[in-house]
Enzyme design. Structure first.
Site: not given
Length: 579
Positions: A562, A256, A464, A388
């Site tokens: 951006h 990104e 993770d 998660k």
């Protein structure tokens, strides 16, 4: 005369042997008092019987807290029988297996037997030649066949006819793709063959996905199964981040645009204002099994038993046997009808700790099964952990490392570096991060983009990535201080789940990023300090990212930045064709 007789005798014996079995030398099994198949059956039965007996006895000792080294006469006999049967079975089966790995066949037809695709089959001729004095029985060195260096933009070509035959077998389904590493003994070659078979099966090209330049041995059995290459993610550096009086160059793996640059600007503002301060509030990984009883009353009795302080020491001793680093902290229970959820929390040293806490929980469940024989263990994870998934229990109770990080940004730095004002930031934070998130019904999402920074640092350091769900729980607070001249900004993150050992942290690239931060591996002098420091760095990086993005929003610069840094004019279709 005697010499001729002796020679004749030898020739007769040899002649009789050849007549009986041409080319077969005497076997060690000929000296056995019983037929070979019966001897094998006896030793196999003995081996598994004594293994079952020893495991049963040792499990009983663990339940009764009896030292394992204390053995009685029956256990001594069982150990002797185990060793004897193991040596026999190793000698009988192990020699042939090793020979099958050393004596490789010469032609592609002998590599994979269609009748048994689960093991290599050698030519029968190579085993029937007797090893006499006149024969050269030395084993020539065997070099593994490896594919040549592969350019990610050039179609792959197999290196040998043998590889081509294996690819065809994988495509036809006679050889399982997952077994290539085991059969070939060469992880990179297995990946190359699997990759080619995948392209032929799907009809899609993998040009652009690199194969060379990666250590496939390092991921075998622990990080990734059935690899066909690796994805390139660029790593940028934000900083230096001045945190608790130390400077850190923070690695961030992301695709990104603007993310690293924005975080870097936040680090600059923090550094020029004297740095940030962090505090670790809690450190405990959780696992919550779910068990079921015939009645809610029985479930409640176990809840009272587990939460009784008088029983905690016993449960703690049983739990802590699973690891030298695991230390049980507390157990909190919740009931849903006949079902009981027990949330175990424990410290796990420098490991993230999911496997460690799971082993400890299993030990406790085995113990509780004796005290509550009607307990039915439904699952070692009942989602009350919660892993998660966004969950209020993590937001309230915490999971992993709970950290709060704060800084006071000088008013002049807000204007010169962040290009906005203290008043604008305070107002935007209230209406966006607090009120706006409440209107959306957010759960732990009272921030601008904490998950952006968390995920980028996680990928770079071998964490993770899926645990960014709860690790990104964060509330960002901003208020004017010093008579409205300066800005106090803080982030509170109750469930940062990180480790510096195990999993992806041992890979070369990720290990290098941990080394850059000074938290590589385990701290032997103070176990757990490296993982705790990494959690603080994550929180400090989030603080920098929140500060910069909120400033861009307040100044109306988000779209402009951006458009400048997060758009590309390159035609990617020419780089990665679909077929």
């Amino acid at each position: 005369m005697d010499v001729r007789r002796r020679n004749h005798s030898k020739a007769s014996v040899h002649g009789d042997h050849v007549a009986g079995d041409v080319g077969s030398p005497p076997k060690a099994s000929d000296a056995l008092p019983l037929p070979l198949y019966l001897t094998n059956t006896i030793f196999l039965t003995l081996f598994f019987a004594v293994v079952y007996f020893l495991l049963s006895r040792w499990r009983e000792k663990i339940r009764r807290s009896t030292p394992l080294h204390v053995v009685d006469f029956s256990e001594i006999l069982a150990i002797i029988a185990f060793v004897a049967s193991f040596i026999y079975l190793l000698g009988f089966f192990g020699v042939g297996f090793v020979q099958s790995l050393i004596f490789r066949p010469s032609s592609e037809d002998d590599v994979w037997a269609s009748e048994d695709v689960d093991r290599l089959v050698l030519k029968e001729d190579s085993r029937k030649i007797p090893c006499g004095q006149s024969l050269d029985c030395s084993i020539p060195p065997v070099l593994p066949v490896k594919p040549k260096s592969i350019d990610p933009l050039v179609p792959m070509r197999l290196d040998s006819e043998e590889d081509e035959a294996i690819v065809k077998s994988v495509v036809e389904g006679t050889i399982p793709s997952y077994s290539l590493e085991t059969k070939l003994g060469d992880c990179k070659r297995a990946a190359a063959i699997r990759r080619e078979a995948l392209q032929r099966t799907t009809g899609k090209s993998l040009i652009g996905l690199p194969l060379d330049g990666f250590d496939y041995e390092s991921i075998l059995g622990q990080c990734c199964e059935m690899p066909v290459g690796y994805v390139q993610i660029p790593v940028g550096i934000a900083g230096p981040l001045l945190l608790d009086g130390r400077e850190y160059s923070v690695p961030m793996a992301t695709t990104e645009g603007c993310l690293v640059a924005s975080t870097n600007r936040g680090c600059k503002a923090i550094h020029l204002s004297g740095g940030a301060i962090s505090v670790l509030l809690r450190d405990g990984m959780t696992r919550a099994p779910v068990v079921r009883f015939p009645s809610a009353m029985r479930a409640a009795l176990l809840k009272f038993y587990v939460e009784d302080p008088a029983n905690f020491e016993t449960l703690s001793i049983i739990f802590n046997k699973s690891s030298r680093f695991a230390r049980l902290q507390n157990i909190k229970c919740a009931i849903a009808g006949k079902n009981l959820y027990m949330r175990f929390s424990c410290s796990t040293g420098d490991a993230m700790g999911m496997n460690m806490v799971s082993k400890g929980v299993q030990n406790v469940l085995d113990f509780l099964q004796n005290e509550f024989p009607d307990m039915d263990v439904i699952g070692i994870s009942g989602n009350y952990c919660s892993d998660k998934k966004p969950a209020a229990v993590n937001w309230i109770e915490g999971r992993g490392k709970s950290v709060v990080c704060e800084a006071v940004i000088k008013g002049e730095i807000v204007k010169k570096v962040l290009k906005t004002s203290v008043e604008a930031l305070v107002e935007l934070n209230m209406l966006k991060n607090l009120t706006g998130s409440a209107m959306a019904g957010a759960l732990g999402g009272f921030n601008a983009h904490a998950s952006n920074i968390v995920t980028a640092v996680y990928i770079a350091t071998g964490q993770d990535p899926a645990q960014n769900v709860e690790s990104s729980h964060c509330i960002t607070m901003m208020e004017a201080v010093n008579d409205g001249q300066d800005l106090h900004v803080s982030v509170t993150m109750p469930s940062i789940e990180v480790g510096t050992v195990g999993g992806g942290t041992q890979l070369a690239s990720q290990s290098a990023c941990l080394n850059l931060l000074g938290v590589k591996g385990a701290d032997k002098e103070a176990p757990g300090s490296n993982a705790r420091q990494l959690a603080k760095i994550v929180a400090g990086s989030v603080l920098a990212g929140e500060l910069s993005l909120m400033s861009a929003l307040a100044a109306g610069q988000l779209v402009k930045s951006h458009m400048k840094y997060n758009r590309s004019s390159k035609d990617v279709t020419s780089i990665a064709p679909s077929s």
